[in-house]
Each structure stands twice: as structure tokens, then as C-alpha cells.
Design a protein around this motif. Structure first.
Motif, PDB file in Angstrom:
ATOM      1  N   ASP A  22       0.816  -1.210   0.000  1.00  0.00           N
ATOM      2  CA  ASP A  22       0.000   0.000   0.000  1.00  0.00           C
ATOM      3  C   ASP A  22       0.854   1.266   0.000  1.00  0.00           C
ATOM      4  O   ASP A  22       0.415   2.320  -0.463  1.00  0.00           O
ATOM      5  CB  ASP A  22      -0.947   0.019   1.202  1.00  0.00           C
ATOM      6  CG  ASP A  22      -2.045  -1.034   1.100  1.00  0.00           C
ATOM      7  OD1 ASP A  22      -2.267  -1.586   0.001  1.00  0.00           O
ATOM      8  OD2 ASP A  22      -2.676  -1.319   2.142  1.00  0.00           O
ATOM      9  N   LYS A  23       2.082   1.162   0.516  1.00  0.00           N
ATOM     10  CA  LYS A  23       3.012   2.295   0.548  1.00  0.00           C
ATOM     11  C   LYS A  23       3.915   2.331  -0.684  1.00  0.00           C
ATOM     12  O   LYS A  23       4.854   3.114  -0.741  1.00  0.00           O
ATOM     13  CB  LYS A  23       3.856   2.237   1.816  1.00  0.00           C
ATOM     14  CG  LYS A  23       3.051   2.485   3.068  1.00  0.00           C
ATOM     15  CD  LYS A  23       3.927   2.460   4.305  1.00  0.00           C
ATOM     16  CE  LYS A  23       3.098   2.836   5.523  1.00  0.00           C
ATOM     17  NZ  LYS A  23       3.951   2.975   6.720  1.00  0.00           N
ATOM     18  N   GLY A  24       3.635   1.444  -1.660  1.00  0.00           N
ATOM     19  CA  GLY A  24       4.402   1.429  -2.895  1.00  0.00           C
ATOM     20  C   GLY A  24       5.683   0.627  -2.824  1.00  0.00           C
ATOM     21  O   GLY A  24       6.563   0.771  -3.672  1.00  0.00           O
ATOM     22  N   ASP A  25       5.787  -0.237  -1.831  1.00  0.00           N
ATOM     23  CA  ASP A  25       7.003  -1.022  -1.636  1.00  0.00           C
ATOM     24  C   ASP A  25       6.741  -2.492  -1.938  1.00  0.00           C
ATOM     25  O   ASP A  25       5.595  -2.927  -2.050  1.00  0.00           O
ATOM     26  CB  ASP A  25       7.494  -0.873  -0.193  1.00  0.00           C
ATOM     27  CG  ASP A  25       9.000  -0.772  -0.108  1.00  0.00           C
ATOM     28  OD1 ASP A  25       9.677  -1.522  -0.832  1.00  0.00           O
ATOM     29  OD2 ASP A  25       9.490   0.040   0.690  1.00  0.00           O
ATOM     30  N   GLU A  26       7.831  -3.241  -2.064  1.00  0.00           N
ATOM     31  CA  GLU A  26       7.715  -4.684  -2.285  1.00  0.00           C
ATOM     32  C   GLU A  26       7.030  -5.319  -1.076  1.00  0.00           C
ATOM     33  O   GLU A  26       7.329  -4.972   0.056  1.00  0.00           O
ATOM     34  CB  GLU A  26       9.089  -5.296  -2.506  1.00  0.00           C
ATOM     35  CG  GLU A  26       9.757  -4.814  -3.766  1.00  0.00           C
ATOM     36  CD  GLU A  26      11.152  -5.381  -3.946  1.00  0.00           C
ATOM     37  OE1 GLU A  26      11.498  -6.392  -3.304  1.00  0.00           O
ATOM     38  OE2 GLU A  26      11.914  -4.785  -4.728  1.00  0.00           O
ATOM     39  N   PRO A  27       6.123  -6.280  -1.315  1.00  0.00           N
ATOM     40  CA  PRO A  27       5.298  -6.817  -0.229  1.00  0.00           C
ATOM     41  C   PRO A  27       5.990  -7.903   0.611  1.00  0.00           C
ATOM     42  O   PRO A  27       5.877  -9.094   0.345  1.00  0.00           O
ATOM     43  CB  PRO A  27       4.088  -7.391  -0.977  1.00  0.00           C
ATOM     44  CG  PRO A  27       4.624  -7.767  -2.316  1.00  0.00           C
ATOM     45  CD  PRO A  27       5.701  -6.757  -2.621  1.00  0.00           C
ATOM     46  N   PHE A  28       6.708  -7.447   1.635  1.00  0.00           N
ATOM     47  CA  PHE A  28       7.324  -8.352   2.608  1.00  0.00           C
ATOM     48  C   PHE A  28       7.084  -7.787   3.992  1.00  0.00           C
ATOM     49  O   PHE A  28       7.220  -6.570   4.197  1.00  0.00           O
ATOM     50  CB  PHE A  28       8.836  -8.482   2.374  1.00  0.00           C
ATOM     51  CG  PHE A  28       9.201  -9.192   1.109  1.00  0.00           C
ATOM     52  CD1 PHE A  28       9.295 -10.571   1.063  1.00  0.00           C
ATOM     53  CD2 PHE A  28       9.440  -8.466  -0.052  1.00  0.00           C
ATOM     54  CE1 PHE A  28       9.633 -11.222  -0.125  1.00  0.00           C
ATOM     55  CE2 PHE A  28       9.780  -9.103  -1.231  1.00  0.00           C
ATOM     56  CZ  PHE A  28       9.874 -10.485  -1.268  1.00  0.00           C
ATOM     57  N   GLY A  29       6.764  -8.655   4.943  1.00  0.00           N
ATOM     58  CA  GLY A  29       6.583  -8.250   6.328  1.00  0.00           C
ATOM     59  C   GLY A  29       7.074  -9.330   7.263  1.00  0.00           C
ATOM     60  O   GLY A  29       7.025 -10.515   6.935  1.00  0.00           O
ATOM     61  N   SER A  30       7.561  -8.911   8.452  1.00  0.00           N
ATOM     62  CA  SER A  30       8.141  -9.846   9.416  1.00  0.00           C
ATOM     63  C   SER A  30       7.837  -9.431  10.842  1.00  0.00           C
ATOM     64  O   SER A  30       7.669  -8.242  11.130  1.00  0.00           O
ATOM     65  CB  SER A  30       9.655  -9.927   9.241  1.00  0.00           C
ATOM     66  OG  SER A  30       9.995 -10.335   7.938  1.00  0.00           O
ATOM     67  N   GLU A  38       5.576 -13.007  23.258  1.00  0.00           N
ATOM     68  CA  GLU A  38       5.400 -11.558  23.134  1.00  0.00           C
ATOM     69  C   GLU A  38       5.962 -11.064  21.803  1.00  0.00           C
ATOM     70  O   GLU A  38       7.096 -11.386  21.439  1.00  0.00           O
ATOM     71  CB  GLU A  38       6.122 -10.848  24.282  1.00  0.00           C
ATOM     72  CG  GLU A  38       6.010  -9.344  24.231  1.00  0.00           C
ATOM     73  CD  GLU A  38       6.836  -8.643  25.305  1.00  0.00           C
ATOM     74  OE1 GLU A  38       6.836  -7.399  25.284  1.00  0.00           O
ATOM     75  OE2 GLU A  38       7.473  -9.312  26.134  1.00  0.00           O
ATOM     76  N   VAL A  39       5.162 -10.281  21.086  1.00  0.00           N
ATOM     77  CA  VAL A  39       5.645  -9.648  19.862  1.00  0.00           C
ATOM     78  C   VAL A  39       6.585  -8.523  20.282  1.00  0.00           C
ATOM     79  O   VAL A  39       6.189  -7.587  20.983  1.00  0.00           O
ATOM     80  CB  VAL A  39       4.488  -9.106  18.999  1.00  0.00           C
ATOM     81  CG1 VAL A  39       5.022  -8.307  17.816  1.00  0.00           C
ATOM     82  CG2 VAL A  39       3.603 -10.252  18.519  1.00  0.00           C
ATOM     83  N   LEU A  40       7.850  -8.631  19.857  1.00  0.00           N
ATOM     84  CA  LEU A  40       8.877  -7.676  20.262  1.00  0.00           C
ATOM     85  C   LEU A  40       9.133  -6.602  19.214  1.00  0.00           C
ATOM     86  O   LEU A  40       9.474  -5.466  19.543  1.00  0.00           O
ATOM     87  CB  LEU A  40      10.194  -8.418  20.529  1.00  0.00           C
ATOM     88  CG  LEU A  40      10.150  -9.476  21.623  1.00  0.00           C
ATOM     89  CD1 LEU A  40      11.462 -10.247  21.657  1.00  0.00           C
ATOM     90  CD2 LEU A  40       9.851  -8.844  22.971  1.00  0.00           C
ATOM     91  N   PHE A  41       8.993  -6.965  17.951  1.00  0.00           N
ATOM     92  CA  PHE A  41       9.347  -6.043  16.870  1.00  0.00           C
ATOM     93  C   PHE A  41       8.655  -6.526  15.607  1.00  0.00           C
ATOM     94  O   PHE A  41       8.558  -7.734  15.371  1.00  0.00           O
ATOM     95  CB  PHE A  41      10.868  -6.052  16.669  1.00  0.00           C
ATOM     96  CG  PHE A  41      11.379  -5.026  15.696  1.00  0.00           C
ATOM     97  CD1 PHE A  41      11.703  -3.747  16.117  1.00  0.00           C
ATOM     98  CD2 PHE A  41      11.553  -5.340  14.358  1.00  0.00           C
ATOM     99  CE1 PHE A  41      12.194  -2.793  15.224  1.00  0.00           C
ATOM    100  CE2 PHE A  41      12.033  -4.400  13.455  1.00  0.00           C
ATOM    101  CZ  PHE A  41      12.358  -3.127  13.889  1.00  0.00           C
ATOM    102  N   GLU A  42       8.190  -5.601  14.803  1.00  0.00           N
ATOM    103  CA  GLU A  42       7.629  -5.951  13.493  1.00  0.00           C
ATOM    104  C   GLU A  42       7.978  -4.853  12.511  1.00  0.00           C
ATOM    105  O   GLU A  42       8.179  -3.693  12.895  1.00  0.00           O
ATOM    106  CB  GLU A  42       6.125  -6.204  13.559  1.00  0.00           C
ATOM    107  CG  GLU A  42       5.300  -5.044  14.020  1.00  0.00           C
ATOM    108  CD  GLU A  42       3.805  -5.361  14.076  1.00  0.00           C
ATOM    109  OE1 GLU A  42       3.022  -4.424  13.835  1.00  0.00           O
ATOM    110  OE2 GLU A  42       3.423  -6.518  14.337  1.00  0.00           O
TER     111      GLU A  42
END
Length: 161
Positions: A22-30, A38-42
Motif C-alpha cells: 500500500d506504501k508502494g514497496d515490495e510486499p514483505f513483512g516480518s 510476546e511480539v517484540l518487533f515488526e
């Protein structure tokens, strides 16, 4: 084996990949998750500006090196929408992070990009195990890989227009 908890975190990775798209970038997320869940960082990809080292898995490795003990890192899990590239796999290994779980594989990505007639990357697509040792790796997850595939088709369809 991928658990319901793994699926929840992987789904978040796909959401982050969509945010990147959506921000015009390649679609990768981690997402980085501690041993106690506990989610520490994304993060998501930030390569649209031209710095192709701005991958979320690399950001996770740097964050973990600066904010976690080596024992905490070894027990943490990194979830990602796409299998780590060699740069990110090496960073993961160098900082001693634990398990990796991915929705779609590098092999799948290469196939998708070939189908879309996208020129190959200058960096070879290697499996994580070809880059680092002694890391538990789980993936791909077919139902989520299909979602990631759709995001890549959307990204490269924009590129063609």
C-alpha cells in the motif's frame, strides 16, 4: 509443523506485507516473537527509496542484537511473509536468532517472478539452510503463500502500468 499460534503471527506478516504494498514497496513483512509469545518487533520492506538492504528480517536482526541477550535471541522466533534472502539469513545467523517460520519460499518467489517476466535479482535466491546452519526452519504455508503470491502480482502489475 506450523501451529495455530504460528498461523496468527504469519497472518500478521502478510498484513505487514500488504502495508508495504500500500506504501508502494515490495510486499514483505516480518515479526519477532519472544520465547514467551510476546511480539517484540515488526516491520515491512522499505526498499522503494533505493536502499535494497532495508528488509524487515534484517531490521529484526539488528534490533535483536541491540535489545536482547544472546539467550533471548536463540529462543525467539522470526515469522516472515517470504523466506529470508541470503543477506537476511546471514544476519539472522550472525546474531543467533532462533526458529524461522515463513509463509512463502524463495523458490516460490523465483517461480512467481519468472511467470510475471520480472528480471532476476542480482542476488541469488538461496534457501535459508544454504546460508546458515543449526536453525529450525518451517515453511512454506500453502494457504498463506497464495495470499503472498497475490500481493506480488499486485506489486508487479503496478510496475508494468
Amino acid at each position: 509443523m506450523v501451529s495455530d499460534t504460528d498461523m496468527k503471527h504469519l497472518q500478521r506478516c502478510v498484513e505487514l506485507a500488504k502495508t508495504a504494498l500500500d506504501k508502494g514497496d515490495e510486499p514483505f513483512g516480518s515479526v519477532l516473537v519472544s520465547a514467551d509469545g510476546e511480539v517484540l518487533f515488526e516491520d515491512h520492506n522499505h526498499v522503494a527509496g533505493g536502499d535494497h538492504t532495508q528488509h524487515p528480517e534484517f531490521a529484526i536482526a539488528r534490533w535483536a542484537a541491540n535489545n536482547m541477550t544472546s539467550e533471548e535471541r536463540s529462543k525467539a522466533t522470526v515469522y516472515t511473509s517470504g523466506e529470508h534472502c541470503p543477506m537476511c539469513a546471514a544476519a539472522h545467523g550472525w546474531v543467533g536468532l532462533g526458529r524461522i517460520v515463513y509463509a512463502s519460499s524463495s523458490e516460490q518467489l523465483v517461480q512467481w517472478l519468472n511467470e510475471l517476466e520480472v528480471a532476476p535479482s542480482r542476488v541469488r535466491n538461496l534457501s535459508i539452510q544454504d546460508v546458515i546452519r543449526d536453525t529450525r526452519v518451517d515453511g512454506p504455508v500453502p494457504e498463506l503463500a497464495d495470499q503472498v503470491h497475490r500481493l506480488h502480482r499486485q506489486f508487479y502489475a503496478r510496475d508494468v502500468d
